[in-house]
Every structure is written in structure tokens, then in C-alpha cells.
Design a protein around this motif. Sequence first.
Motif, PDB file in Angstrom:
ATOM      1  N   THR A 100       4.591  36.585  16.120  1.00  0.00           N
ATOM      2  CA  THR A 100       3.597  36.159  15.140  1.00  0.00           C
ATOM      3  C   THR A 100       3.356  34.658  15.249  1.00  0.00           C
ATOM      4  N   GLU A 104       1.559  35.686   7.197  1.00  0.00           N
ATOM      5  CA  GLU A 104       1.101  37.018   6.807  1.00  0.00           C
ATOM      6  C   GLU A 104      -0.112  36.954   5.894  1.00  0.00           C
ATOM      7  N   GLN A 109      -5.113  37.154  11.840  1.00  0.00           N
ATOM      8  CA  GLN A 109      -3.758  37.321  12.352  1.00  0.00           C
ATOM      9  C   GLN A 109      -3.721  36.994  13.845  1.00  0.00           C
TER      10      GLN A 109
END
Length: 202
Positions: A100, A104, A109
Motif C-alpha cells: 500500500t 485507507e 488507492q
Amino acid sequence: MPNRQEWNTVQNDSLTLIGPRLKSWREKRSMTLAELSETTGISTSTLSRLEAGKRAPNLELVVPIARALRLELDDIVPRTALDPRVSRTTKRIGEIQYETLSPESSPVQTYKVTFPANPAGVVAVPDPRVHDGQEWLYVLSGRLRLVLGEQDVTLGAGEAAEFDTRIPHWLAATGAGPAEVLSIFSKEGKRIHLRARPATRP
């Protein structure tokens, strides 16, 4: 408009900037101290002392002034910048690794995706995916095979692709080494240039 909870988060060093900022905004609005005093009900001497930093700002003073000048809290007090660093996590789905690169809570993303090496090549497309949104890919290293509907393209390092994820799609490394890809996913966004060459079907 500033509320008490937001005001309590303001640092002392930021408080000292409120008076000069209010003065700057008053002048931008072409309003005199007398006019601001008449609008807010605050005496000109108090306003003058506040703007000069000789009077400590508080909500009882700042709220009516902000309303009169049509300001929001961010116009008066710069918010404290949060730590911009992203807490990175790594997960695996099958043999594909996802790292990532965005929080979040972000509407967009971002991931660094590593597809395992596939030296023998894959003839069949086992499981095309379909979901809402747009996806952008940028190949950092290696070679990536993208099957998108009826199209079958291969992207090398430095090449990018953008596509509607409602179209059945499938991705895998092709060649002797793994493929590292920067993947950005969002339901909306600007398009990126697609520069890819047709793959030679096995």
C-alpha cells in the motif's frame, strides 16, 4: 466558522498570527476599523489591539469578525499539517504481492504490485476480473501482460495504461523476471496516456 473544539486545537504560535491575518483580510475587503466595529459591535480600540497582537484572540472576538469578513477557520488560522508519511503494509493474494502506498481513507488507492515471474508464459486467461472504477498502471520494471476484453497487450518498463475496470481484465508478468507495477485505482479521475504494443499471442 470556527467552533470551540477546533479553536482548542490551535497552537499558541498560531494564535499570534490571528490578529495580523484579520487585519490583512479586513484590508482585502476594503473595510475600515470603524466599519468593522459597527458591523461586529466590537470597539475600534479592541479591534486595533487585536490586529496589532496586543490583545489575545478568543472565540467571542474572532467569531463575529470572521462572520463580518466572510471567513472560515482555515482563512484565519492555518491548520497544523499532519504527518504526510503513509503507513505501508504488504499483503499477498496468491503469488501477487501488494504494497500500500496510500492511506485507507484516500479516495484514490495506490499500490506497488509485484507479479511473479512467468518464464513459460500463460496461454489461458484463468480468471478475468470485473468491478466498478478506473485503474491506472505504470510498469516500473519487467514486462506485464494485460488482457482487457478482446485486447491483449504487453507493457514494458516505463509504459502506462488506463482502463475501465468494468471490462473483464487480467494481468500477469511475462518473461523471465517479475513485473513491478504502480497501480492507482479510483472510481473517477483523469485518463493517462496508453502506450503499449500488441503482445505476441503464445
